[in-house]
Design a protein around this motif. Structure first.
Motif, PDB file in Angstrom:
ATOM      1  N   UNK A   2     -60.308  41.048  -5.082  1.00  0.00           N
ATOM      2  CA  UNK A   2     -59.181  40.483  -5.804  1.00  0.00           C
ATOM      3  C   UNK A   2     -57.933  41.333  -5.601  1.00  0.00           C
ATOM      4  N   UNK A   3     -56.857  40.691  -5.283  1.00  0.00           N
ATOM      5  CA  UNK A   3     -55.560  41.325  -5.078  1.00  0.00           C
ATOM      6  C   UNK A   3     -55.627  42.496  -4.092  1.00  0.00           C
ATOM      7  N   UNK A   4     -56.112  42.205  -2.905  1.00  0.00           N
ATOM      8  CA  UNK A   4     -56.220  43.193  -1.836  1.00  0.00           C
ATOM      9  C   UNK A   4     -54.910  43.232  -1.061  1.00  0.00           C
ATOM     10  N   UNK A   5     -54.341  44.416  -0.935  1.00  0.00           N
ATOM     11  CA  UNK A   5     -53.113  44.595  -0.162  1.00  0.00           C
ATOM     12  C   UNK A   5     -53.345  45.731   0.823  1.00  0.00           C
ATOM     13  N   UNK A   6     -53.457  45.369   2.095  1.00  0.00           N
ATOM     14  CA  UNK A   6     -53.733  46.336   3.152  1.00  0.00           C
ATOM     15  C   UNK A   6     -52.501  46.422   4.039  1.00  0.00           C
ATOM     16  N   UNK A   7     -51.983  47.623   4.218  1.00  0.00           N
ATOM     17  CA  UNK A   7     -50.779  47.827   5.011  1.00  0.00           C
ATOM     18  C   UNK A   7     -51.123  48.660   6.235  1.00  0.00           C
ATOM     19  N   UNK A   8     -50.728  48.156   7.402  1.00  0.00           N
ATOM     20  CA  UNK A   8     -50.949  48.881   8.652  1.00  0.00           C
ATOM     21  C   UNK A   8     -49.608  49.381   9.172  1.00  0.00           C
ATOM     22  N   UNK A   9     -49.577  50.669   9.527  1.00  0.00           N
ATOM     23  CA  UNK A   9     -48.349  51.241  10.058  1.00  0.00           C
ATOM     24  C   UNK A   9     -48.682  52.129  11.232  1.00  0.00           C
ATOM     25  N   UNK A  62     -35.004  44.581   5.762  1.00  0.00           N
ATOM     26  CA  UNK A  62     -36.400  44.972   5.939  1.00  0.00           C
ATOM     27  C   UNK A  62     -36.978  45.453   4.604  1.00  0.00           C
ATOM     28  N   UNK A  63     -36.223  46.303   3.913  1.00  0.00           N
ATOM     29  CA  UNK A  63     -36.662  46.813   2.613  1.00  0.00           C
ATOM     30  C   UNK A  63     -36.768  45.677   1.587  1.00  0.00           C
ATOM     31  N   UNK A  64     -35.757  44.801   1.581  1.00  0.00           N
ATOM     32  CA  UNK A  64     -35.753  43.683   0.632  1.00  0.00           C
ATOM     33  C   UNK A  64     -36.973  42.779   0.841  1.00  0.00           C
ATOM     34  N   UNK A  65     -37.272  42.458   2.102  1.00  0.00           N
ATOM     35  CA  UNK A  65     -38.402  41.571   2.377  1.00  0.00           C
ATOM     36  C   UNK A  65     -39.738  42.252   2.110  1.00  0.00           C
ATOM     37  N   UNK A  66     -39.811  43.540   2.369  1.00  0.00           N
ATOM     38  CA  UNK A  66     -41.027  44.289   2.048  1.00  0.00           C
ATOM     39  C   UNK A  66     -41.279  44.230   0.538  1.00  0.00           C
ATOM     40  N   UNK A  67     -40.231  44.449  -0.246  1.00  0.00           N
ATOM     41  CA  UNK A  67     -40.336  44.357  -1.708  1.00  0.00           C
ATOM     42  C   UNK A  67     -40.760  42.953  -2.130  1.00  0.00           C
ATOM     43  N   UNK A  68     -40.158  41.960  -1.501  1.00  0.00           N
ATOM     44  CA  UNK A  68     -40.449  40.557  -1.811  1.00  0.00           C
ATOM     45  C   UNK A  68     -41.928  40.225  -1.555  1.00  0.00           C
ATOM     46  N   UNK A  70     -44.479  42.255  -1.648  1.00  0.00           N
ATOM     47  CA  UNK A  70     -45.311  42.861  -2.693  1.00  0.00           C
ATOM     48  C   UNK A  70     -45.224  42.082  -4.006  1.00  0.00           C
ATOM     49  N   UNK A  71     -44.064  41.502  -4.291  1.00  0.00           N
ATOM     50  CA  UNK A  71     -43.891  40.727  -5.523  1.00  0.00           C
ATOM     51  C   UNK A  71     -44.547  39.354  -5.451  1.00  0.00           C
ATOM     52  N   UNK A  72     -44.438  38.704  -4.304  1.00  0.00           N
ATOM     53  CA  UNK A  72     -44.865  37.304  -4.181  1.00  0.00           C
ATOM     54  C   UNK A  72     -46.298  37.110  -3.718  1.00  0.00           C
ATOM     55  N   UNK A  73     -46.800  38.014  -2.907  1.00  0.00           N
ATOM     56  CA  UNK A  73     -48.077  37.789  -2.231  1.00  0.00           C
ATOM     57  C   UNK A  73     -49.219  38.574  -2.871  1.00  0.00           C
ATOM     58  N   UNK A  74     -50.408  38.007  -2.788  1.00  0.00           N
ATOM     59  CA  UNK A  74     -51.627  38.722  -3.158  1.00  0.00           C
ATOM     60  C   UNK A  74     -52.631  38.503  -2.026  1.00  0.00           C
ATOM     61  N   UNK A  92     -42.835  55.028  -0.058  1.00  0.00           N
ATOM     62  CA  UNK A  92     -43.117  55.144  -1.490  1.00  0.00           C
ATOM     63  C   UNK A  92     -43.411  53.763  -2.077  1.00  0.00           C
ATOM     64  N   UNK A  93     -42.638  52.761  -1.643  1.00  0.00           N
ATOM     65  CA  UNK A  93     -42.852  51.380  -2.082  1.00  0.00           C
ATOM     66  C   UNK A  93     -44.254  50.906  -1.681  1.00  0.00           C
ATOM     67  N   UNK A  94     -44.633  51.171  -0.446  1.00  0.00           N
ATOM     68  CA  UNK A  94     -45.962  50.796   0.050  1.00  0.00           C
ATOM     69  C   UNK A  94     -47.045  51.457  -0.792  1.00  0.00           C
ATOM     70  N   UNK A  95     -46.961  52.765  -0.934  1.00  0.00           N
ATOM     71  CA  UNK A  95     -48.035  53.502  -1.615  1.00  0.00           C
ATOM     72  C   UNK A  95     -48.074  53.260  -3.118  1.00  0.00           C
ATOM     73  N   UNK A  96     -46.956  52.798  -3.682  1.00  0.00           N
ATOM     74  CA  UNK A  96     -46.926  52.442  -5.092  1.00  0.00           C
ATOM     75  C   UNK A  96     -47.640  51.100  -5.323  1.00  0.00           C
ATOM     76  N   UNK A  97     -47.657  50.263  -4.282  1.00  0.00           N
ATOM     77  CA  UNK A  97     -48.199  48.916  -4.415  1.00  0.00           C
ATOM     78  C   UNK A  97     -49.622  48.735  -3.880  1.00  0.00           C
ATOM     79  N   UNK A  98     -50.155  49.758  -3.230  1.00  0.00           N
ATOM     80  CA  UNK A  98     -51.515  49.660  -2.707  1.00  0.00           C
ATOM     81  C   UNK A  98     -52.106  51.047  -2.483  1.00  0.00           C
TER      82      UNK A  98
END
Length: 174
Positions: A2-9, A62-68, A70-74, A92-98
């Protein structure tokens, strides 16, 4: 899950998109590529955005859409652009959200080999001669490693296939 957010960088050519699609398919969740997302929302290519509106505009969007996202998607796997972690407070945004951010760490020789073939599709390296590629990548990686290493997980990838890397990611999920 449930609510899995995986970020690849990681650096361009590290296989983030290919690996991300495999992970998402395995977990039966959505795959998102940040650059594609931006292109869709802005209705223009990343290259055109840079050319017509400049890098400052691009990095803000890029920052705005990244934030968006995290807010909109699960339940998603998100592949970031190579430079995304290095600007603003994106990491910081990435690591705060996953708790599932993964640095796909590929060595300079392997990146050089991959990017020489893809040069024409990558504006940042299109002008380089093949023999200049390792030094360019090395310098860039040195500058970016501070940000890349903020990822929760590091996945060393040189001779591994995208499937092997995807399996390692799936097996290490928090």
């Amino acid at each position: 899950m449930d609510n899995v957010k995986i970020i690849l960088l990681g650096y361009m050519g590290s296989g983030k998109t290919t690996i991300g699609r495999i992970v998402a398919n395995h977990l039966k969740i959505k795959f998102l590529d940040l650059d594609s997302y931006i292109e869709h929302e802005e209705k223009m290519s990343i290259g055109s955005i840079f050319k017509e509106k400049g890098e400052v505009y691009f990095r803000k969007k890029e920052h705005d859409y990244l934030s968006q996202i995290f807010l909109k998607e699960t339940n998603f796997v998100l592949s970031l652009g190579g430079g995304t972690p290095c600007f603003g407070d994106n990491m910081d945004l990435v690591n705060k959200n996953t708790d599932n951010s993964f640095y796909i760490n590929v060595g300079i020789p392997e990146l050089s080999k991959r990017l020489i073939v893809e040069k024409s599709h990558r504006p940042i390296i299109a002008h380089l001669h093949d023999d200049e590629m390792p030094e360019f990548i090395g310098k860039h990686l040195f500058e970016r490693s501070f940000f890349y290493n903020k990822a929760h997980h590091k996945v060393k990838s040189n001779q591994n296939t995208p499937i092997e890397i995807a399996e390692a990611i799936v097996n290490s999920l928090v």
